[in-house]
Design a protein around this motif. Sequence first.
Motif, PDB file in Angstrom:
ATOM      1  N   LEU A  53       9.276  -4.248  -8.286  1.00 38.75           N
ATOM      2  CA  LEU A  53       8.661  -4.090  -9.605  1.00 38.75           C
ATOM      3  C   LEU A  53       8.735  -5.363 -10.445  1.00 38.75           C
ATOM      4  CD1 LEU A  53      10.109  -0.569 -10.497  1.00 38.75           C
ATOM      5  CD2 LEU A  53       7.803  -1.093  -9.674  1.00 38.75           C
ATOM      6  N   VAL A  54       9.303  -6.424  -9.882  1.00 38.02           N
ATOM      7  CA  VAL A  54       9.542  -7.656 -10.643  1.00 38.02           C
ATOM      8  C   VAL A  54       8.634  -8.765 -10.124  1.00 38.02           C
ATOM      9  CG1 VAL A  54      11.254  -9.354 -11.351  1.00 38.02           C
ATOM     10  CG2 VAL A  54      11.926  -6.959 -11.045  1.00 38.02           C
ATOM     11  N   ALA A  55       7.813  -9.307 -11.015  1.00 38.81           N
ATOM     12  CA  ALA A  55       6.827 -10.319 -10.629  1.00 38.81           C
ATOM     13  C   ALA A  55       7.284 -11.708 -11.048  1.00 38.81           C
ATOM     14  CB  ALA A  55       5.480 -10.012 -11.270  1.00 38.81           C
ATOM     15  N   ALA A  56       7.084 -12.684 -10.160  1.00 38.40           N
ATOM     16  CA  ALA A  56       7.457 -14.068 -10.462  1.00 38.40           C
ATOM     17  C   ALA A  56       6.441 -14.744 -11.365  1.00 38.40           C
ATOM     18  CB  ALA A  56       7.604 -14.860  -9.163  1.00 38.40           C
ATOM     19  N   ASP A  57       5.194 -14.292 -11.332  1.00 39.36           N
ATOM     20  CA  ASP A  57       4.152 -14.888 -12.163  1.00 39.36           C
ATOM     21  C   ASP A  57       3.065 -13.851 -12.414  1.00 39.36           C
ATOM     22  OD1 ASP A  57       2.613 -14.800  -9.788  1.00 39.36           O
ATOM     23  OD2 ASP A  57       3.246 -16.836  -9.246  1.00 39.36           O
ATOM     24  N   THR A  58       2.046 -14.257 -13.156  1.00 36.70           N
ATOM     25  CA  THR A  58       1.000 -13.313 -13.533  1.00 36.70           C
ATOM     26  C   THR A  58       0.256 -12.771 -12.319  1.00 36.70           C
ATOM     27  OG1 THR A  58       0.727 -14.504 -15.626  1.00 36.70           O
ATOM     28  CG2 THR A  58      -1.024 -12.991 -15.003  1.00 36.70           C
ATOM     29  N   ALA A  59      -0.030 -13.633 -11.348  1.00 34.74           N
ATOM     30  CA  ALA A  59      -0.744 -13.184 -10.151  1.00 34.74           C
ATOM     31  C   ALA A  59       0.062 -12.128  -9.403  1.00 34.74           C
ATOM     32  CB  ALA A  59      -1.047 -14.371  -9.242  1.00 34.74           C
ATOM     33  N   ALA A  60       1.368 -12.352  -9.294  1.00 36.09           N
ATOM     34  CA  ALA A  60       2.216 -11.373  -8.623  1.00 36.09           C
ATOM     35  C   ALA A  60       2.295 -10.073  -9.423  1.00 36.09           C
ATOM     36  CB  ALA A  60       3.613 -11.954  -8.416  1.00 36.09           C
ATOM     37  N   TYR A  61       2.307 -10.183 -10.734  1.00 39.28           N
ATOM     38  CA  TYR A  61       2.318  -9.015 -11.610  1.00 39.28           C
ATOM     39  C   TYR A  61       1.099  -8.134 -11.329  1.00 39.28           C
ATOM     40  CZ  TYR A  61       2.702  -6.507 -16.144  1.00 39.28           C
ATOM     41  OH  TYR A  61       2.829  -5.554 -17.130  1.00 39.28           O
ATOM     42  N   ILE A  62      -0.068  -8.762 -11.283  1.00 34.72           N
ATOM     43  CA  ILE A  62      -1.306  -8.031 -10.984  1.00 34.72           C
ATOM     44  C   ILE A  62      -1.225  -7.407  -9.594  1.00 34.72           C
ATOM     45  CG2 ILE A  62      -3.792  -8.313 -10.571  1.00 34.72           C
ATOM     46  CD1 ILE A  62      -3.698 -10.523 -12.767  1.00 34.72           C
ATOM     47  N   GLY A  63      -0.679  -8.146  -8.640  1.00 35.66           N
ATOM     48  CA  GLY A  63      -0.552  -7.627  -7.280  1.00 35.66           C
ATOM     49  C   GLY A  63       0.341  -6.410  -7.202  1.00 35.66           C
ATOM     50  N   ILE A  64       1.452  -6.415  -7.939  1.00 36.84           N
ATOM     51  CA  ILE A  64       2.369  -5.272  -7.927  1.00 36.84           C
ATOM     52  C   ILE A  64       1.691  -4.047  -8.518  1.00 36.84           C
ATOM     53  CG2 ILE A  64       4.494  -4.356  -8.942  1.00 36.84           C
ATOM     54  CD1 ILE A  64       5.629  -7.238  -8.742  1.00 36.84           C
ATOM     55  N   VAL A  65       0.993  -4.230  -9.637  1.00 37.64           N
ATOM     56  CA  VAL A  65       0.315  -3.092 -10.258  1.00 37.64           C
ATOM     57  C   VAL A  65      -0.759  -2.544  -9.318  1.00 37.64           C
ATOM     58  CG1 VAL A  65      -1.021  -2.273 -12.232  1.00 37.64           C
ATOM     59  CG2 VAL A  65       0.777  -3.982 -12.568  1.00 37.64           C
ATOM     60  N   ASN A  66      -1.506  -3.432  -8.676  1.00 43.85           N
ATOM     61  CA  ASN A  66      -2.526  -2.984  -7.718  1.00 43.85           C
ATOM     62  C   ASN A  66      -1.917  -2.155  -6.595  1.00 43.85           C
ATOM     63  OD1 ASN A  66      -4.969  -3.912  -8.794  1.00 43.85           O
ATOM     64  ND2 ASN A  66      -4.672  -5.977  -7.982  1.00 43.85           N
ATOM     65  N   GLU A  67      -0.754  -2.598  -6.102  1.00 42.33           N
ATOM     66  CA  GLU A  67      -0.102  -1.853  -5.026  1.00 42.33           C
ATOM     67  C   GLU A  67       0.351  -0.477  -5.507  1.00 42.33           C
ATOM     68  OE1 GLU A  67       3.360  -2.401  -1.600  1.00 42.33           O
ATOM     69  OE2 GLU A  67       3.167  -3.892  -3.199  1.00 42.33           O
ATOM     70  N   LEU A  68       0.861  -0.407  -6.731  1.00 41.01           N
ATOM     71  CA  LEU A  68       1.288   0.878  -7.283  1.00 41.01           C
ATOM     72  C   LEU A  68       0.090   1.807  -7.502  1.00 41.01           C
ATOM     73  CD1 LEU A  68       3.918  -0.418  -9.856  1.00 41.01           C
ATOM     74  CD2 LEU A  68       4.424   1.074  -7.908  1.00 41.01           C
ATOM     75  N   ILE A  69      -1.019   1.248  -7.956  1.00 45.49           N
ATOM     76  CA  ILE A  69      -2.222   2.060  -8.148  1.00 45.49           C
ATOM     77  C   ILE A  69      -2.674   2.657  -6.820  1.00 45.49           C
ATOM     78  CG2 ILE A  69      -4.690   1.959  -8.714  1.00 45.49           C
ATOM     79  CD1 ILE A  69      -3.987  -0.104 -10.882  1.00 45.49           C
ATOM     80  N   ALA A  70      -2.600   1.849  -5.774  1.00 46.06           N
ATOM     81  CA  ALA A  70      -3.106   2.274  -4.460  1.00 46.06           C
ATOM     82  C   ALA A  70      -2.135   3.157  -3.690  1.00 46.06           C
ATOM     83  CB  ALA A  70      -3.445   1.040  -3.626  1.00 46.06           C
ATOM     84  N   THR A  71      -0.859   3.192  -4.110  1.00 46.32           N
ATOM     85  CA  THR A  71       0.159   3.859  -3.307  1.00 46.32           C
ATOM     86  C   THR A  71       0.967   4.847  -4.144  1.00 46.32           C
ATOM     87  OG1 THR A  71       0.371   1.709  -2.183  1.00 46.32           O
ATOM     88  CG2 THR A  71       1.936   3.426  -1.566  1.00 46.32           C
ATOM     89  N   PRO A  72       0.516   6.087  -4.258  1.00 44.84           N
ATOM     90  CA  PRO A  72       1.256   7.079  -5.046  1.00 44.84           C
ATOM     91  C   PRO A  72       2.714   7.254  -4.605  1.00 44.84           C
ATOM     92  CG  PRO A  72      -0.937   7.893  -4.527  1.00 44.84           C
ATOM     93  CD  PRO A  72      -0.750   6.633  -3.734  1.00 44.84           C
ATOM     94  N   SER A  73       2.966   7.148  -3.292  1.00 49.86           N
ATOM     95  CA  SER A  73       4.341   7.328  -2.815  1.00 49.86           C
ATOM     96  C   SER A  73       5.262   6.234  -3.353  1.00 49.86           C
ATOM     97  CB  SER A  73       4.376   7.338  -1.284  1.00 49.86           C
ATOM     98  OG  SER A  73       3.894   6.102  -0.752  1.00 49.86           O
ATOM     99  N   LEU A  74       4.732   5.028  -3.516  1.00 47.24           N
ATOM    100  CA  LEU A  74       5.541   3.942  -4.083  1.00 47.24           C
ATOM    101  C   LEU A  74       5.802   4.198  -5.560  1.00 47.24           C
ATOM    102  CD1 LEU A  74       6.911   1.202  -3.715  1.00 47.24           C
ATOM    103  CD2 LEU A  74       4.718   0.102  -4.220  1.00 47.24           C
ATOM    104  N   ARG A  75       4.822   4.748  -6.256  1.00 44.02           N
ATOM    105  CA  ARG A  75       5.032   5.117  -7.658  1.00 44.02           C
ATOM    106  C   ARG A  75       6.155   6.144  -7.768  1.00 44.02           C
ATOM    107  NH1 ARG A  75      -0.856   5.429  -8.086  1.00 44.02           N
ATOM    108  NH2 ARG A  75      -0.786   7.687  -8.514  1.00 44.02           N
ATOM    109  N   THR A  76       6.141   7.111  -6.871  1.00 46.91           N
ATOM    110  CA  THR A  76       7.170   8.154  -6.905  1.00 46.91           C
ATOM    111  C   THR A  76       8.558   7.584  -6.620  1.00 46.91           C
ATOM    112  OG1 THR A  76       5.573   9.833  -6.185  1.00 46.91           O
ATOM    113  CG2 THR A  76       7.905  10.329  -5.864  1.00 46.91           C
ATOM    114  N   ALA A  77       8.662   6.732  -5.609  1.00 43.60           N
ATOM    115  CA  ALA A  77       9.967   6.188  -5.213  1.00 43.60           C
ATOM    116  C   ALA A  77      10.544   5.268  -6.285  1.00 43.60           C
ATOM    117  CB  ALA A  77       9.830   5.442  -3.888  1.00 43.60           C
ATOM    118  N   THR A  78       9.719   4.362  -6.793  1.00 42.76           N
ATOM    119  CA  THR A  78      10.215   3.432  -7.817  1.00 42.76           C
ATOM    120  C   THR A  78      10.507   4.167  -9.118  1.00 42.76           C
ATOM    121  OG1 THR A  78       7.907   2.856  -8.331  1.00 42.76           O
ATOM    122  CG2 THR A  78       9.116   1.373  -6.858  1.00 42.76           C
ATOM    123  N   GLY A  79       9.680   5.152  -9.450  1.00 37.85           N
ATOM    124  CA  GLY A  79       9.927   5.930 -10.660  1.00 37.85           C
ATOM    125  C   GLY A  79      11.230   6.694 -10.591  1.00 37.85           C
ATOM    126  N   ALA A  80      11.533   7.254  -9.429  1.00 37.31           N
ATOM    127  CA  ALA A  80      12.788   7.991  -9.258  1.00 37.31           C
ATOM    128  C   ALA A  80      13.992   7.071  -9.425  1.00 37.31           C
ATOM    129  CB  ALA A  80      12.812   8.659  -7.888  1.00 37.31           C
TER     130      ALA A  80
END
Length: 282
Positions: free
Chosen positions: A212-239
């Motif tokens: 959940l931690v981005a080194a720069d803006t591009a990585a930040y966008i990449g992390i959010v994109n991955e969370l949008i595409a992967t509900p299971s990752l949202r569930t695991a990180t949220g827990a």
Amino acid sequence: ANWMNFCFALRIAPVQIWWSMKYYAFSSPGIDGYLCRFFVDEDFHNGKWRGGFLAVKQLYDASKTQAALELKQQYPGKVILGTMGRAELINEGRFLTAVIQLLKQNPEAVYLWTGREADAAIVAAFTQAGVIAQTHFIGWIDTRLYAQVFDIYLDVFHFGTGFTLVETMAAGKPVVFLDEKRDFSVLTMLRGIIREGYIKLDADQQGLLNTLVAADTAAYIGIVNELIATPSLRTATGALLAELAAIFENRKLSAEIYQQHIRAIVSSALPNNPKPEGTSLP
């Protein structure tokens, strides 16, 4: 600041402490100790600061869950991104650019944002980028309610959001952080709490937090994109974040940490300070 220098110079108390929520650049020869609301590195500003964490009675309110589900129905089929904070925190160039890119790349996403009123500059940025229809200004809201509405919380850059973010953690929702040196972020608090041993994570948990931690803006966008595409990752990180948020309800521990700091400052400063005239202090 001039008045504070004057007041501290009067030495109206045998030990004087500057406890600040955000004014960390201020210092004075009349100050014996500095306290802030989060754990700090040794090189933080003048190197004299001590920190801990602040705690509240209740971060998650289960009585608001049904209302949150009803609000989510206003955005059927959408992944709800959101930020809760003052408009001036949201209105930061790099952050707005990241939000705009995310909305362009994800037409199935919407972004909810807050403030006393809809900031004209933010509205203009979204309008000019052609994403205004995917954004919704929700005003000054019940933060523990909307913490349960969001699917992903976008922390702002430069100066992070505070307890609204922690309330979203407590609701079991993922939060995306930009890792950069700044005066305040919940990420800084979490790292300090972990470093000081108040929370212990195993390797898998630490790895999950790191996603959940981005080194720069591009990585930040990449992390959010991955969370949008992967509900299971949202569930695991949220827990995981919900587990971590529990410490911010431990008011006893918070008080003990600051009590230790105050005792240490008094113990160090009192023998060296002049006794105020007209007092019976030893």
